[in-house]
Design an enzyme around this catalytic site. Structure first.
Site, PDB file in Angstrom:
ATOM      1  N   HIS A  27      -6.054   2.112  -4.633  1.00 53.82           N
ATOM      2  CA  HIS A  27      -5.488   0.824  -4.187  1.00 53.82           C
ATOM      3  C   HIS A  27      -3.968   0.755  -4.412  1.00 53.82           C
ATOM      4  O   HIS A  27      -3.230   0.243  -3.571  1.00 53.82           O
ATOM      5  CB  HIS A  27      -6.206  -0.320  -4.917  1.00 53.82           C
ATOM      6  CG  HIS A  27      -6.222  -1.614  -4.179  1.00 53.82           C
ATOM      7  ND1 HIS A  27      -7.257  -2.502  -4.213  1.00 53.82           N
ATOM      8  CD2 HIS A  27      -5.305  -2.184  -3.368  1.00 53.82           C
ATOM      9  CE1 HIS A  27      -6.996  -3.551  -3.456  1.00 53.82           C
ATOM     10  NE2 HIS A  27      -5.799  -3.376  -2.945  1.00 53.82           N
ATOM     11  N   TYR A  49     -11.254  -8.043  -4.744  1.00 55.97           N
ATOM     12  CA  TYR A  49     -11.421  -9.246  -3.894  1.00 55.97           C
ATOM     13  C   TYR A  49     -12.567 -10.115  -4.414  1.00 55.97           C
ATOM     14  O   TYR A  49     -12.794 -11.212  -3.909  1.00 55.97           O
ATOM     15  CB  TYR A  49     -11.673  -8.859  -2.421  1.00 55.97           C
ATOM     16  CG  TYR A  49     -10.593  -7.988  -1.800  1.00 55.97           C
ATOM     17  CD1 TYR A  49      -9.320  -7.909  -2.351  1.00 55.97           C
ATOM     18  CD2 TYR A  49     -10.846  -7.238  -0.654  1.00 55.97           C
ATOM     19  CE1 TYR A  49      -8.343  -7.099  -1.799  1.00 55.97           C
ATOM     20  CE2 TYR A  49      -9.866  -6.428  -0.084  1.00 55.97           C
ATOM     21  CZ  TYR A  49      -8.624  -6.355  -0.667  1.00 55.97           C
ATOM     22  OH  TYR A  49      -7.650  -5.556  -0.114  1.00 55.97           O
ATOM     23  N   ASP A  85     -13.315  -3.567   5.523  1.00 56.27           N
ATOM     24  CA  ASP A  85     -12.389  -3.186   4.458  1.00 56.27           C
ATOM     25  C   ASP A  85     -12.660  -4.041   3.213  1.00 56.27           C
ATOM     26  O   ASP A  85     -12.571  -5.274   3.283  1.00 56.27           O
ATOM     27  CB  ASP A  85     -10.940  -3.389   4.916  1.00 56.27           C
ATOM     28  CG  ASP A  85      -9.967  -2.935   3.850  1.00 56.27           C
ATOM     29  OD1 ASP A  85      -9.778  -1.711   3.706  1.00 56.27           O
ATOM     30  OD2 ASP A  85      -9.411  -3.802   3.126  1.00 56.27           O
ATOM     31  N   LYS A 107     -11.859   0.438  -2.456  1.00 58.12           N
ATOM     32  CA  LYS A 107     -10.668   0.955  -3.140  1.00 58.12           C
ATOM     33  C   LYS A 107     -10.900   1.059  -4.638  1.00 58.12           C
ATOM     34  O   LYS A 107     -11.586   0.222  -5.221  1.00 58.12           O
ATOM     35  CB  LYS A 107      -9.484   0.013  -2.855  1.00 58.12           C
ATOM     36  CG  LYS A 107      -9.345  -0.305  -1.371  1.00 58.12           C
ATOM     37  CD  LYS A 107      -8.163  -1.172  -1.023  1.00 58.12           C
ATOM     38  CE  LYS A 107      -8.238  -1.614   0.426  1.00 58.12           C
ATOM     39  NZ  LYS A 107      -8.900  -2.914   0.618  1.00 58.12           N
TER      40      LYS A 107
HETATM   41  P1  NAP Z   1      -4.040 -11.199   7.714  1.00 60.23           P
HETATM   42  O1  NAP Z   1      -5.152 -10.452   8.293  1.00 60.23           O
HETATM   43  O2  NAP Z   1      -2.639 -10.878   8.081  1.00 60.23           O
HETATM   44  O3  NAP Z   1      -4.223 -12.751   7.976  1.00 60.23           O
HETATM   45  C1  NAP Z   1      -5.389 -13.448   7.649  1.00 60.23           C
HETATM   46  C2  NAP Z   1      -5.178 -14.903   8.050  1.00 60.23           C
HETATM   47  O4  NAP Z   1      -5.031 -14.989   9.474  1.00 60.23           O
HETATM   48  C3  NAP Z   1      -6.285 -15.850   7.663  1.00 60.23           C
HETATM   49  O5  NAP Z   1      -5.705 -17.091   7.301  1.00 60.23           O
HETATM   50  C4  NAP Z   1      -7.076 -16.007   8.957  1.00 60.23           C
HETATM   51  O6  NAP Z   1      -7.704 -17.262   8.994  1.00 60.23           O
HETATM   52  C5  NAP Z   1      -5.966 -15.945   9.974  1.00 60.23           C
HETATM   53  N1  NAP Z   1      -6.426 -15.457  11.279  1.00 60.23           N
HETATM   54  C6  NAP Z   1      -7.299 -14.459  11.552  1.00 60.23           C
HETATM   55  N2  NAP Z   1      -7.452 -14.293  12.874  1.00 60.23           N
HETATM   56  C7  NAP Z   1      -6.658 -15.204  13.468  1.00 60.23           C
HETATM   57  C8  NAP Z   1      -6.392 -15.538  14.813  1.00 60.23           C
HETATM   58  N3  NAP Z   1      -6.967 -14.892  15.822  1.00 60.23           N
HETATM   59  N4  NAP Z   1      -5.534 -16.566  15.070  1.00 60.23           N
HETATM   60  C9  NAP Z   1      -4.938 -17.224  14.059  1.00 60.23           C
HETATM   61  N5  NAP Z   1      -5.152 -16.954  12.753  1.00 60.23           N
HETATM   62  C10 NAP Z   1      -6.007 -15.957  12.456  1.00 60.23           C
HETATM   63  O7  NAP Z   1      -4.102 -11.181   6.111  1.00 60.23           O
HETATM   64  P2  NAP Z   1      -4.648 -10.330   4.929  1.00 60.23           P
HETATM   65  O8  NAP Z   1      -5.979 -10.846   4.517  1.00 60.23           O
HETATM   66  O9  NAP Z   1      -3.557 -10.301   3.920  1.00 60.23           O
HETATM   67  O10 NAP Z   1      -4.779  -8.811   5.458  1.00 60.23           O
HETATM   68  C11 NAP Z   1      -5.925  -8.321   6.111  1.00 60.23           C
HETATM   69  C12 NAP Z   1      -6.758  -7.426   5.206  1.00 60.23           C
HETATM   70  O11 NAP Z   1      -6.017  -6.302   4.756  1.00 60.23           O
HETATM   71  C13 NAP Z   1      -7.201  -8.067   3.890  1.00 60.23           C
HETATM   72  O12 NAP Z   1      -8.190  -9.054   4.074  1.00 60.23           O
HETATM   73  C14 NAP Z   1      -7.626  -6.847   3.118  1.00 60.23           C
HETATM   74  O13 NAP Z   1      -8.887  -6.388   3.533  1.00 60.23           O
HETATM   75  C15 NAP Z   1      -6.510  -5.875   3.485  1.00 60.23           C
HETATM   76  N6  NAP Z   1      -5.393  -5.889   2.517  1.00 60.23           N
HETATM   77  C16 NAP Z   1      -5.220  -4.783   1.728  1.00 60.23           C
HETATM   78  C17 NAP Z   1      -4.213  -4.783   0.777  1.00 60.23           C
HETATM   79  C18 NAP Z   1      -4.001  -3.565  -0.083  1.00 60.23           C
HETATM   80  O14 NAP Z   1      -3.290  -3.661  -1.095  1.00 60.23           O
HETATM   81  N7  NAP Z   1      -4.558  -2.435   0.273  1.00 60.23           N
HETATM   82  C19 NAP Z   1      -3.374  -5.886   0.607  1.00 60.23           C
HETATM   83  C20 NAP Z   1      -3.564  -6.984   1.452  1.00 60.23           C
HETATM   84  C21 NAP Z   1      -4.564  -6.967   2.423  1.00 60.23           C
HETATM   85  P3  NAP Z   1      -9.312 -17.425   9.088  1.00 60.23           P
HETATM   86  O15 NAP Z   1      -9.910 -16.548   8.037  1.00 60.23           O
HETATM   87  O16 NAP Z   1      -9.511 -18.883   8.822  1.00 60.23           O
HETATM   88  O17 NAP Z   1      -9.670 -17.028  10.482  1.00 60.23           O
END
Ligand code: NAP
Length: 367
Positions: free
Chosen positions: A175, A113, A108, A142
């Site tokens: 997006h 980003y 994704d 996006k």
């Molecule tokens: P998330 O996936 O909820 O959380 C990421 C965090 O969790 C990072 O600090 C990561 O650390 C940690 N993590 C990952 N695996 C883990 C595990 N097994 N145990 C403990 N901690 C863990 O956050 P997010 O980045 O907000 O959301 C995911 C993705 O969704 C984004 O990266 C993006 O691609 C997409 N997104 C889209 C939108 C939109 O507007 N469409 C908005 C937000 C996000 P490490 O990296 O150090 O492992």
């Protein structure tokens, strides 16, 4: 030709045409030998190690562990992908390469980003080293808000295609349903006074321009992100091509029950972003409740001998959602994939549903 193989208790395997090994488990996996003598696995469950020749077999097997779901346009999407928001340049290439090696196929991305070029380097490297082909990958990006004018939509996509070093995307999402006036170029929307100016361009017009990208075969599927129920309905009432997914924040503190049901009723699959409530977002407060440490989830994780992260991802899968956790740690990337070998009881899902909070949303857009 379809060949059955036996999976041994020690994780190795043998073709059944050889003598059935004494310690073979009852698991039987069917593999198909294609014309290039590369083997593809039909089972989506089991990790197997083939003893036969041919490149990339093991990676193909690992990839088979992440199931795909059919979207309403007839294409299929792996239900688990790798998120890349906040994955820093210098880290994201290694993370995407680790994910592809571990069997992820769905990545994704977004130009906002500010790491798509490095994601593209990782994709190119894994195609070059023979781990995957472009056709096996599922690449999502996006349309950023500075490209909402219909005449700008294709230009926005072209920057992403160039950075990701691909000819087409599997899925392109709008997006957000609001356009921004572009300032100093590309994703930049802040003017000299640090203000963002929104435009009054109707997102339906933008959607119609995205439909043309499908006709031109620059993207295979199109969808939306951060759309509410009314906005989804307006798209459905005015579109030629329906959105296949709505990518929104979703986790137990903000479970999106109503939006999830609404999308499901229209045949749109919800993609859950921030499944761990985005603990690495810059505005996270030390006092806020930490989803990954929630005692109720710790108890469920203990019951299934899984991590809380596994429970949070499995929760999405059980609800029929797609999910895209972000990680730059190879160990966590692998750990996050181990969610297809167990099922949670409905009572545990109901228990998790009760964690929803009125202040649960963590990804807020402020202008
Ligand atoms: P998330 O996936 O909820 O959380 C990421 C965090 O969790 C990072 O600090 C990561 O650390 C940690 N993590 C990952 N695996 C883990 C595990 N097994 N145990 C403990 N901690 C863990 O956050 P997010 O980045 O907000 O959301 C995911 C993705 O969704 C984004 O990266 C993006 O691609 C997409 N997104 C889209 C939108 C939109 O507007 N469409 C908005 C937000 C996000 P490490 O990296 O150090 O492992």
């Amino acid at each position: 030709m379809t060949l059955p193989i036996f999976l041994l208790h020690n994780g190795s395997s043998a073709l059944s045409s050889s003598a059935a090994p004494e310690k073979a488990s009852r698991h039987l996996v069917y593999i198909k030998a294609n014309s290039t003598s590369c083997l593809t696995v039909r089972s989506e469950k089991l990790r197997v190690k083939l003893l036969t020749h041919g490149q990339n077999r093991i990676e193909e097997m690992a990839a088979a562990e992440i199931p795909s779901v059919k979207l309403m346009d007839g294409t299929s999407i792996p239900v688990l992908g790798l998120g890349t928001w906040k994955s820093k340049p210098g880290e994201v290439k290694a993370a995407v390469e680790a994910a592809i090696s571990a069997g992820y196929r769905h990545i994704d991305c977004s130009p906002v980003y500010e790491n798509e070029a490095e994601v593209g380097d990782a994709i190119a490297a894994k195609i070059k080293d023979g781990t995957v082909t472009r056709e096996k990958l599922y690449i999502v990006s996006k349309l950023w808000q500075t490209y909402h004018e219909p005449d700008d939509v294709e230009a926005g996509l072209k920057v992403t295609l160039k950075d990701l070093q691909v000819e087409y995307l599997d899925l392109y999402l709008m997006h957000f349903p609001i356009g921004f006036k572009q300032q100093s170029g590309h994703t930049s929307a802040r003017d000299a006074n640090n203000q963002i100016i929104t435009t009054d361009r109707d997102y339906v017009d933008t959607w119609k321009a995205m439909e043309k990208l499908v006709e031109k075969k620059l993207v295979r599927s199109i969808g939306v992100s951060n759309f509410n129920e009314k906005q989804i309905d307006r798209i459905l009432e005015n579109c030629t091509i329906k959105p296949v997914t709505n990518q929104v924040e979703c986790h137990p503190y903000f479970n999106q029950k109503s939006l999830s049901d609404h999308c499901a009723n229209k045949g749109i699959i919800l993609t859950a972003y921030s499944p761990f409530a985005s603990p690495d977002r810059s505005w996270a407060s030390p006092d806020e409740p930490k989803l990954l440490e929630d005692p109720a989830l710790v108890a469920v994780a203990k019951k299934y001998n899984k991590t809380v992260a596994n429970i949070l991802l499995r929760y999405q899968i059980e609800r029929g959602h797609i999910t895209i956790p972000k990680s730059v740690s190879p160990d966590r990337i692998t750990q996050n994939k181990h969610i297809f070998d167990f099922k949670m009881e409905p009572s545990d899902i109901s228990h998790i549903e009760k964690l929803n909070r009125p202040d649960g949303r963590v990804v807020l857009m402020s202008l």
